[in-house]
Design a protein around this motif. Structure first.
Motif, PDB file in Angstrom:
ATOM      1  N   GLU A 136      29.849   1.657  -7.621  1.00 20.35           N
ATOM      2  CA  GLU A 136      30.319   2.602  -6.909  1.00 20.35           C
ATOM      3  C   GLU A 136      29.252   3.624  -6.228  1.00 20.35           C
ATOM      4  OE1 GLU A 136      33.288   5.335  -5.095  1.00 20.35           O
ATOM      5  OE2 GLU A 136      33.900   3.701  -6.503  1.00 20.35           O
ATOM      6  N   THR A 137      28.222   4.017  -6.904  1.00 14.16           N
ATOM      7  CA  THR A 137      27.049   4.780  -6.434  1.00 14.16           C
ATOM      8  C   THR A 137      26.204   4.074  -5.449  1.00 14.16           C
ATOM      9  OG1 THR A 137      27.165   6.329  -8.373  1.00 14.16           O
ATOM     10  CG2 THR A 137      25.029   6.153  -7.004  1.00 14.16           C
ATOM     11  N   SER A 138      25.674   2.692  -6.144  1.00 11.44           N
ATOM     12  CA  SER A 138      24.845   1.988  -5.279  1.00 11.44           C
ATOM     13  C   SER A 138      25.659   1.422  -3.975  1.00 11.44           C
ATOM     14  CB  SER A 138      24.579   0.616  -5.945  1.00 11.44           C
ATOM     15  OG  SER A 138      23.805   1.024  -7.083  1.00 11.44           O
ATOM     16  N   GLY A 139      26.924   0.937  -3.825  1.00 11.32           N
ATOM     17  CA  GLY A 139      27.646   0.796  -2.754  1.00 11.32           C
ATOM     18  C   GLY A 139      27.874   2.033  -1.792  1.00 11.32           C
ATOM     19  N   GLY A 158      21.549  17.924  -8.131  1.00  9.73           N
ATOM     20  CA  GLY A 158      22.888  17.636  -7.561  1.00  9.73           C
ATOM     21  C   GLY A 158      23.420  16.338  -7.554  1.00  9.73           C
ATOM     22  N   ASP A 159      23.960  15.787  -6.499  1.00  8.26           N
ATOM     23  CA  ASP A 159      24.598  14.524  -6.318  1.00  8.26           C
ATOM     24  C   ASP A 159      23.426  13.548  -5.705  1.00  8.26           C
ATOM     25  OD1 ASP A 159      26.309  12.644  -4.445  1.00  8.26           O
ATOM     26  OD2 ASP A 159      27.319  12.934  -6.361  1.00  8.26           O
ATOM     27  N   GLY A 205       0.748  -1.317  -0.172  1.00 12.03           N
ATOM     28  CA  GLY A 205      -0.084  -0.170  -0.088  1.00 12.03           C
ATOM     29  C   GLY A 205       0.979   1.179  -0.134  1.00 12.03           C
ATOM     30  N   GLY A 206       2.004   1.322  -0.743  1.00 13.02           N
ATOM     31  CA  GLY A 206       3.066   2.343  -0.828  1.00 13.02           C
ATOM     32  C   GLY A 206       3.072   3.311  -2.067  1.00 13.02           C
ATOM     33  N   THR A 207       3.807   4.133  -1.747  1.00 16.11           N
ATOM     34  CA  THR A 207       3.926   5.056  -3.186  1.00 16.11           C
ATOM     35  C   THR A 207       5.317   5.016  -3.469  1.00 16.11           C
ATOM     36  OG1 THR A 207       2.258   6.770  -1.936  1.00 16.11           O
ATOM     37  CG2 THR A 207       4.157   7.574  -3.622  1.00 16.11           C
ATOM     38  N   VAL A 208       5.570   5.320  -4.608  1.00 16.59           N
ATOM     39  CA  VAL A 208       6.873   5.249  -5.326  1.00 16.59           C
ATOM     40  C   VAL A 208       7.517   6.285  -6.038  1.00 16.59           C
ATOM     41  CG1 VAL A 208       8.209   4.029  -7.187  1.00 16.59           C
ATOM     42  CG2 VAL A 208       6.680   2.576  -5.885  1.00 16.59           C
ATOM     43  N   TYR A 209       8.704   6.673  -5.570  1.00 15.74           N
ATOM     44  CA  TYR A 209       9.187   7.825  -6.177  1.00 15.74           C
ATOM     45  C   TYR A 209      10.227   7.563  -6.986  1.00 15.74           C
ATOM     46  CZ  TYR A 209       6.907  10.658  -2.390  1.00 15.74           C
ATOM     47  OH  TYR A 209       6.027  11.283  -1.537  1.00 15.74           O
ATOM     48  N   ALA A 210      10.143   7.837  -8.328  1.00 15.94           N
ATOM     49  CA  ALA A 210      11.205   7.537  -9.661  1.00 15.94           C
ATOM     50  C   ALA A 210      11.995   8.705  -9.597  1.00 15.94           C
ATOM     51  CB  ALA A 210      10.467   6.993 -10.733  1.00 15.94           C
ATOM     52  N   VAL A 211      13.383   8.440  -9.034  1.00 13.24           N
ATOM     53  CA  VAL A 211      14.186   9.695  -9.030  1.00 13.24           C
ATOM     54  C   VAL A 211      15.394   9.501  -9.872  1.00 13.24           C
ATOM     55  CG1 VAL A 211      16.100  10.706  -7.746  1.00 13.24           C
ATOM     56  CG2 VAL A 211      14.192   9.779  -6.518  1.00 13.24           C
ATOM     57  N   GLN A 212      15.659  10.643 -10.514  1.00 15.30           N
ATOM     58  CA  GLN A 212      16.761  11.010 -11.320  1.00 15.30           C
ATOM     59  C   GLN A 212      17.484  12.286 -11.143  1.00 15.30           C
ATOM     60  OE1 GLN A 212      16.918   8.915 -15.342  1.00 15.30           O
ATOM     61  NE2 GLN A 212      17.613  10.589 -16.500  1.00 15.30           N
ATOM     62  N   ALA A 258      21.206  14.243  -2.562  1.00 20.17           N
ATOM     63  CA  ALA A 258      20.020  14.730  -2.750  1.00 20.17           C
ATOM     64  C   ALA A 258      19.038  13.821  -2.016  1.00 20.17           C
ATOM     65  CB  ALA A 258      19.876  14.505  -4.124  1.00 20.17           C
ATOM     66  N   ILE A 259      19.141  12.342  -1.985  1.00 21.80           N
ATOM     67  CA  ILE A 259      18.395  11.496  -1.119  1.00 21.80           C
ATOM     68  C   ILE A 259      18.301  11.779  -0.003  1.00 21.80           C
ATOM     69  CG2 ILE A 259      18.193   9.221  -0.535  1.00 21.80           C
ATOM     70  CD1 ILE A 259      18.769   8.396  -3.432  1.00 21.80           C
ATOM     71  N   PRO A 260      19.281  12.085   0.808  1.00 22.84           N
ATOM     72  CA  PRO A 260      19.130  12.444   2.446  1.00 22.84           C
ATOM     73  C   PRO A 260      18.363  13.679   2.367  1.00 22.84           C
ATOM     74  CG  PRO A 260      21.388  11.738   2.053  1.00 22.84           C
ATOM     75  CD  PRO A 260      20.650  11.767   0.659  1.00 22.84           C
TER      76      PRO A 260
END
Length: 266
Positions: A120-123, A85-86, A31-38, A90-92
């Motif tokens: 690198e980014t995912s890690g 930004g980065d 029952g959630g919402t999804v944010y697709a981020v770029q 940006a996510i935090p």
């Protein structure tokens, strides 16, 4: 886990779209919402017009919408979210305003020529964020979660909210969870003391002695055949060492099923 964030652009489009579809299917069950981020990078203010940066934002939003057009939303609210930004910053910042409950990332290709499980980014996101992370293998299709294998070295969990994601998954899917405690050379007597909430969740328990947590997981994966693997990212220990260099090599750790990494237990 009502707010689920999916970073796009970290892999080829077909893989990003498959991961986005998994997140949508998962969100539908919860029952959630999804944010697709770029993310997009603004030009320096001193050398650009505001309208140029608005155009960059619009282009990023359009790119996200093109990917959303290729998935089945299944009635789930999916928001296109271009962030400036980065990604690691940006996510935090977005999380402070919108309380993200889960980040869905993709593992690197399962091609044997690709040495990394996480890039690198995912890690870096797994290492630095306090948000729980769900890592999906390449082109993995969603299926209901009935069996979970949770691998730990210590039963000591001091943060009260650490187990909330796994509690919600257990409740939503009516799943069973098997706890595997891997005793390595660093095992201490106090590690055998289990936090009350953790003890209440598990359906069965098993311990093994191995050189690393990963070795213990490999030994028991085929025996348990779980739909989800869950681990704790602590500030020290095996998983802490894994992400010292951000990238994670397959020889050190990988998972062919969804991997839930819960934020540091202490």
């Amino acid at each position: 886990m009502k707010n689920i964030l999916v970073p796009l652009g970290l892999s080829k489009d077909s893989v990003s779209i498959a991961r986005l579809q998994y997140a949508i299917d998962f969100a539908k069950e919860l029952g959630g919402t999804v944010y697709a981020v770029q993310v997009f990078k603004e030009l320096p203010r001193s050398g650009s017009l505001p309208s140029v940066n608005e155009t960059l934002k619009d282009i990023s939003a359009t790119t996200i919408e093109e990917k959303l057009a290729q998935v089945d939303k299944k009635g789930v609210t999916v928001t296109a979210l271009p962030l400036e930004g980065d990604l690691l910053e940006a996510i935090p910042e977005f999380n402070l305003k919108h309380s993200i409950d889960l980040i869905v990332l993709g593992a690197e290709s399962d091609d044997i020529k690709m040495p990394y499980f996480l890039g690198e980014t995912s890690g870096s996101l797994v290492k630095k964020t306090e948000i729980p992370v769900l890592i999906i293998p390449e082109n993995y299709e969603f299926k209901p979660i009935s069996k979970i294998l949770m691998a730990i070295k210590s039963g000591v969990i001091k943060k009260e909210t650490t187990l909330n994601p796994i509690k919600e998954i257990l409740s939503t899917f009516n799943a069973d969870i098997k706890l595997l405690q891997v005793k390595t050379a660093e095992y201490l007597p106090e590690d055998s003391e289990f936090q009350k909430d953790l003890a209440a969740l598990i359906s069965s328990y098993k311990s093994s002695e191995n050189g690393t947590l990963f070795q213990g997981v490999l030994e028991h994966l085929n025996e348990n055949n779980p739909d989800l693997l869950c681990v704790l990212r602590r500030n020290r220990g095996f998983f802490g060492k894994l992400w010292e260099d951000n990238k994670v090599l397959k020889k050190d750790f990988e998972s062919r099923i969804p991997l839930l990494v819960l934020k540091g237990a202490y």
